[in-house]
Each structure stands twice: as C-alpha cells, then as structure tokens.
Design an enzyme around this catalytic site. Structure first.
Site, PDB file in Angstrom:
ATOM      1  N   ASP A 184       0.882  -1.095   0.140  1.00  0.00           N
ATOM      2  CA  ASP A 184      -0.119   0.121   0.073  1.00  0.00           C
ATOM      3  C   ASP A 184       0.980   1.023   0.133  1.00  0.00           C
ATOM      4  OD1 ASP A 184      -1.741   1.905   0.190  1.00  0.00           O
ATOM      5  OD2 ASP A 184      -2.338   1.633   2.488  1.00  0.00           O
ATOM      6  N   ASP A 188      -3.221   4.250   2.472  1.00  0.00           N
ATOM      7  CA  ASP A 188      -4.622   4.651   2.644  1.00  0.00           C
ATOM      8  C   ASP A 188      -5.643   3.664   2.964  1.00  0.00           C
ATOM      9  OD1 ASP A 188      -4.727   3.451   0.119  1.00  0.00           O
ATOM     10  OD2 ASP A 188      -5.587   5.088  -0.994  1.00  0.00           O
ATOM     11  N   ASP A 205      -7.755  -0.017  -4.994  1.00  0.00           N
ATOM     12  CA  ASP A 205      -7.158   1.269  -5.133  1.00  0.00           C
ATOM     13  C   ASP A 205      -7.228   1.620  -6.603  1.00  0.00           C
ATOM     14  OD1 ASP A 205      -6.400   3.913  -4.596  1.00  0.00           O
ATOM     15  OD2 ASP A 205      -4.894   3.327  -3.050  1.00  0.00           O
ATOM     16  N   ASP A 227     -10.911  10.000 -10.910  1.00  0.00           N
ATOM     17  CA  ASP A 227     -11.834   9.211 -10.329  1.00  0.00           C
ATOM     18  C   ASP A 227     -11.440   9.119  -8.645  1.00  0.00           C
ATOM     19  OD1 ASP A 227     -13.811   7.292  -9.743  1.00  0.00           O
ATOM     20  OD2 ASP A 227     -12.897   5.472 -10.576  1.00  0.00           O
ATOM     21  N   ASN A 229     -13.083   8.168  -6.084  1.00  0.00           N
ATOM     22  CA  ASN A 229     -13.674   7.127  -5.277  1.00  0.00           C
ATOM     23  C   ASN A 229     -13.721   5.797  -5.709  1.00  0.00           C
ATOM     24  OD1 ASN A 229     -15.514   7.434  -7.082  1.00  0.00           O
ATOM     25  ND2 ASN A 229     -17.025   8.469  -5.704  1.00  0.00           N
ATOM     26  N   ILE A 233     -16.480   5.942 -12.241  1.00  0.00           N
ATOM     27  CA  ILE A 233     -17.321   6.977 -12.922  1.00  0.00           C
ATOM     28  C   ILE A 233     -16.657   8.401 -12.736  1.00  0.00           C
ATOM     29  CG2 ILE A 233     -19.831   8.275 -12.643  1.00  0.00           C
ATOM     30  CD1 ILE A 233     -20.560   5.333 -11.504  1.00  0.00           C
ATOM     31  N   SER A 263     -13.327 -16.248  10.990  1.00  0.00           N
ATOM     32  CA  SER A 263     -13.137 -17.105   9.906  1.00  0.00           C
ATOM     33  C   SER A 263     -14.138 -17.470   8.866  1.00  0.00           C
ATOM     34  CB  SER A 263     -12.357 -18.224  10.322  1.00  0.00           C
ATOM     35  OG  SER A 263     -13.168 -19.067  11.305  1.00  0.00           O
TER      36      SER A 263
END
Length: 597
Positions: A184, A188, A205, A227, A229, A233, A263
C-alpha cells in the site's frame, strides 16, 4: 491457543494445514498447555496420509509418491522447492516407516512431530495398531534409530529456523498480524495487489500514489478530473457539460458494505482436492482424456492445476474473501445463482462499485476485535455512509481447550466488548450509516450431521470419520470448537446454551442502545433456515459445511445466508439498502464494467 500464523508457516513444509487457524478463539493466547506442537502434529499426519494414499492409488512406491506430490505443487512461494527439501530431509525415514506398514500417526510420533508426554492422552487420527501402541512405537523407533532427523526434531528448533523457510515464515507472519494491505504505497489502507490483505479484502485502489483517492469516499469536485472514489465514474458528459458522477450518483444514496467478522466471514476454505489422493487421481484421468483429445498440453506438471490456487490461499491466510457471502466480488464457483451482499448493493446502485471491506480474521471474537478494528477505513467527513455487519458468530463460545466452558465469553463481558466496538464505530462512521449485529448459531448440527460420515482422508479406506477427526483435534487442543465438535452431548448443549445467551445479549443491545451516526439492528443467525432452503433444492445438510475442517459454512451456505439476509432487510428495514439507481443502464453504457474489481 498458539498464533495461527505458525500453522501457516508450516504449510510450505507440510503442504496442507491444520485446522487451528480455521476458527481459533484466541490466536494470541500462548498460555494453552500442550504436550507438543499440536498444529505441526496435525500437519504431519495430513501430509503423511496423503503420501501413503497416493502410493496406494497409483500402486507406486512411497518414494515415487512423495516425488509425485512435490511435482504437483507450484513454484510460487517456493512450495515445490520446499517439498523436495522435505523429501531430502525426512523422506528416507518416512519410506522406511510406511514400508513397514506403520500408519501416519505412528510415523509422526516416531519422528516426534507428534509427542505424548507423561500423563497426557494419546492423540491419534487412525484406529490404533493391533499390537499395543507402546510396542508399535518402540518397533518404529528401532527402524529409524540412527536417523539424523531425530536429532533435529529433538532439538526443539522451530521449523522456520530452516534457512529456506525463514523469509517465507516472516512474510506470512507479517501479513496475518497486519490487517491492512501489505502493499500500500500511499498508506490509505487500499491496494492494487490482490492478496496479503489487498483488494481481495477491500476495494481495489485506483491510484496507489495518492492517499486521497480510495473506494467509498465522496467525490472530489464531482470527479471532473479523476476518479477519486474508484467507482469507475468520472469526467464530464460532453453533451451537457455535467460531471458524470453528479449526473449518475448525486442523490442515489451510495453506501459501502463492511464486515467485522471471523473465519466464517472471511470464508476459510481448504480445498479437499489438496488432501484427497483419490480425487487427485480422478482429476488427472479426466485431464488426460482432454489432453489426448486436444494434443495441446502435455507436460510433467499436469496436476499442478489441483494446487494452482494454493499460493493465493496461503497469502490470503487460507481465506477466500473474494468469494465470501458478504464482500465477494467474483462469480460463484459452486454453480448457484445467489450473489454476495456487496454484488447486490452494486447491482442496486452502480455508484457503490468497489466499496467493500472485509475486516475479518481467523480466530476473531468480541474479545480481540479491538486489536484490528483500527484497520477499518472510514472517514466521518469525507466518506459515504456504510452498512456494517458485526458477525462474530463462533469464537466467543468456541475454543480448543480440554475444558472449553470456562474460556467462553460471558454475556456480561460480551456486552462490554460490543459496546466498546460500537463506540469506536460511532466515532468513525459517517452519519446515516447502519450496523447490524448477527447472533450466534446453534452448532449442534455439526455433530448431528457429520460425525458418522467419512472425512476426505478416510474416504479411500473407510477408516476416518469426522468423529475421529474431532477427537484428534480435541485431544491436541487445537480444535476450532471443542464445544460443538465433541461426542459429549452435554457439552454440545452447554455450548449452544451459551451461544443463545450471547445472541440474546446482542439482541438486547440492538433494542436499547442508540448512536448518533448509525442506527442499530439485530438479526438471528438462522442456520436452520438455510438447511431448509437447501433441502428444498434436493441437498443434504452436511453439504453446507467445509469438508476438510468439518466446521465452517462453505461457499454455498454463505451465499444462501446472503440471500436470506437480503430478503429480511428488504422486508424489515428497506431503508438500509438505499435507492435503486435509475441511471445504472447509463453507467454501464458509458463506463462498461467500471474498471472491474
């Protein structure tokens, strides 16, 4: 109980893993008394069993059987290399012992991967030898008396001290102890990498170099330029100059789905093909028929396909969240039409694309959730509301101790633990969110439906039932749930009674407690309803349980639960799900699959 990462790091050595990580109630509890490393014992017995049965199925020598098994394994994670290392180190003694008609229990006790101390019961999976155990074990020890292997096993060295395994062990340990993605870049909590807590667990992501870009956030300036989020879109409609995000998503009540689970919620699964020699053989015959017909794929690694998903499974902690009932985003592998809750939310509103988080861990319970709940990602000011499902359905009553009842969570303690969790959620969730508390099941159906059926290891020779498996795990104190996986009816009843008490506590919390940022609901974990539905389709109850561990709900059961959940929410609390987005067809027309998952 010992930490579940240890059994996973034994996996490259013992290939297929013991069941401790399947639902270990307290993975950080190192106080459990044990006369041996029970996880290593189970792993040894599993693999020696597979070696012995492969030799039987193929009418081959033990040496050929071991080499066959190694040849099936993929190169990833050094699995094939490690397997050949094991053959080099332990193979000669395994050959001698199996050639002398010693079973897997005797082999593993002789090599001291299983060990019985004074005053401890003898733990065995298979029926005891006709001769006395003491005599058989002494005979086996004489066979390998001068073996250098025993000097290693008696030294007490951890299996991860082997140089070739050290890095693998450390990598897997790190992945399990950290409930945020291993890869990452922008920190984030979202990743472009699938496993090691990547996008199999939470939405992928779409810009791993910008911490302000991640699934579930409200769009930045209606995503005119990027984009923000990750729902696929963005941009401006050239026909009218209106941003697509504003045109298609404004007022549609987007919301994400978050699971706080164990689990079962993570979908723990060990493929039975990994430990069933006869199924490996049948698969190979089918593949050879196709090969002879197509004359295309001919190589010595045909059976690698049986284990092709093993590296992925290991780096996902033997969990399959991408196929789970709550956050699964892949098509079902079991041939039923039901979809996960996430996919239903996406179908209802395409603006929900990629907004899922599976914050589940093997061994999770109300007691230890506080140790990883910080991995949940939601910003009160910047993100959309979320539907949070709290589903700690087993480990507050399940543990592997010889006397499991005292270690069960009390209703008073559960109340305290859950209230602490809800206060944390209230401080992190955006206003307008929803939290649903799932009750605990009545697990007596496990013994009732499985105890007299043959386990995958026992199908070839009709010698190991689930009752034998449960007894073996309980004896080693590594059972995922001694209380329900027991021949003791009184204990099974006591476990279900405590589960009912805890469910009533959750129900009381949902009815009486109020929070500013979310409303609170309770739903029963009605497994009997799932059984009834499955029986209507011609199925049997035992077909809803994972065949290798004999404990977890399988993919079919999880998807049926998702279906039942959706039906109940639509009927009782339709406001939770948000509106159906009338612009879904336009979103598909303009953005296709919205970048996929």
């Amino acid at each position: 109980m010992q930490s579940p990462w240890k059994i996973l790091t034994v996996a490259p050595l013992f290939l297929l893993l013991s069941l401790q990580s399947s639902a270990s109630p307290a993975y950080n509890d190192l106080s459990r008394p044990s006369y041996s490393n029970g996880h290593t014992c189970v792993g040894c017995v599993l693999v020696v069993s597979v070696i012995e049965q492969l030799a039987q199925v193929h009418n081959s020598t033990v040496q050929a059987s071991m080499e066959r098994l190694c040849s099936y394994l993929p190169e990833k994670l050094f699995l094939k290399t490690t397997c050949y290392l094991v053959i080099d180190k332990f193979g000669s003694d395994i050959i001698k012992l199996l050639s002398a008609d010693m079973n897997a229990d005797v082999v593993c006790h002789t090599l001291e991967f299983c060990k019985q101390n004074t005053g401890q019961p003898l733990c065995h999976l298979y029926p005891l030898p006709k001769e006395t155990w003491k005599f058989t074990l002494e005979k086996a020890r004489r066979i390998v008396k001068k073996s250098p292997i025993l000097r290693y096993s008696r030294s007490g060295s951890d299996i991860c001290s082997l140089p070739i395994l050290a890095k693998i062990c450390q990598k897997i340990k790190s992945a399990i102890e950290q409930s945020v993605p291993f890869k990452d870049v922008d920190s984030d909590k979202y990743s472009v990498f699938p496993t090691l807590r990547g996008y199999h667990w939470r939405g992928r992501d779409c810009n791993d170099s910008d911490e302000s870009v991640y699934p579930g956030r409200r769009p930045d300036n209606w995503d005119v330029h990027q984009d923000s989020n990750c729902n696929g879109i963005w941009g401006i409609d050239p026909k009218d100059g209106i941003p697509y995000e504003k045109k298609f998503c404004k007022g549609s009540q987007p919301k994400g789905i978050i699971l706080l689970g164990d689990s079962a919620g993570a979908h723990f699964h060990i493929s039975p093909e990994w430990i069933t020699a006869s199924q490996m053989s049948l698969w190979l015959l089918r593949f050879l028929h196709v090969t002879l017909y197509c004359l295309k794929i001919i190589n010595s690694g045909l059976m690698q396909n049986s284990f092709i998903n093993l590296p992925t499974a290991l780096t996902d902690e033997l969990d399959w969240p991408q196929l789970s009932g709550v956050t699964g985003f892949l098509d079902s592998t079991v041939g039923i039409e039901e979809k996960s809750i996430y996919l239903r939310l996406w179908k209802r509103n395409h603006c929900n694309h990629r907004d899922y988080q599976n914050i589940s861990r093997n061994g999770a319970s109300s007691r230890n959730l506080k140790k990883f709940i910080e991995s949940l990602s939601r910003n009160k000011m910047l993100d959309y509301p979320a539907i949070v499902i709290y589903a700690m359905i087993g480990n507050d009553v399940c543990n592997g101790k010889s006397d499991p009842v005292p270690a069960m969570t009390t209703p008073e303690k559960l109340y305290s633990n859950v209230m602490q969790t809800l206060k944390h959620l209230n401080s992190h969730l955006p206003d307008g969110s929803h939290v649903i508390l799932y009750g605990l099941p009545d697990g007596t159906f496990l013994w009732d439906n499985l105890h007299n059926r043959y386990h995958p290891l026992g199908q070839l020779n009709k010698d190991v039932t689930y009752a034998h498996l449960y007894s073996f795990l309980n004896c080693l104190q590594v059972s995922p749930c001694h209380g329900w996986m027991s021949s003791n009816k009184t204990l099974r009843t006591l476990t279900s009674e405590r589960a009912e008490q805890l469910s009533n506590t959750l129900k009381k919390i949902a009815a009486s407690e109020k929070f500013t940022n979310f409303d609170l609901f309770y739903m029963d974990f009605a497994f009997h309803e799932i059984i009834q539905e499955w029986q209507k389709r011609g199925g049997q109850p035992w077909q809803l349980i994972e065949p290798v561990d004999g404990f977890h709900p399988n993919e079919v059961a999880l998807l049926l639960f998702a279906d039942r959940f959706w039906e109940k929410v639509q009927l009782q609390w339709p406001q939770i799900l948000g509106k159906e987005n009338p612009f879904n067809p336009q979103i598909k027309q303009v953005f296709g699959d919205q970048g996929g998952h």
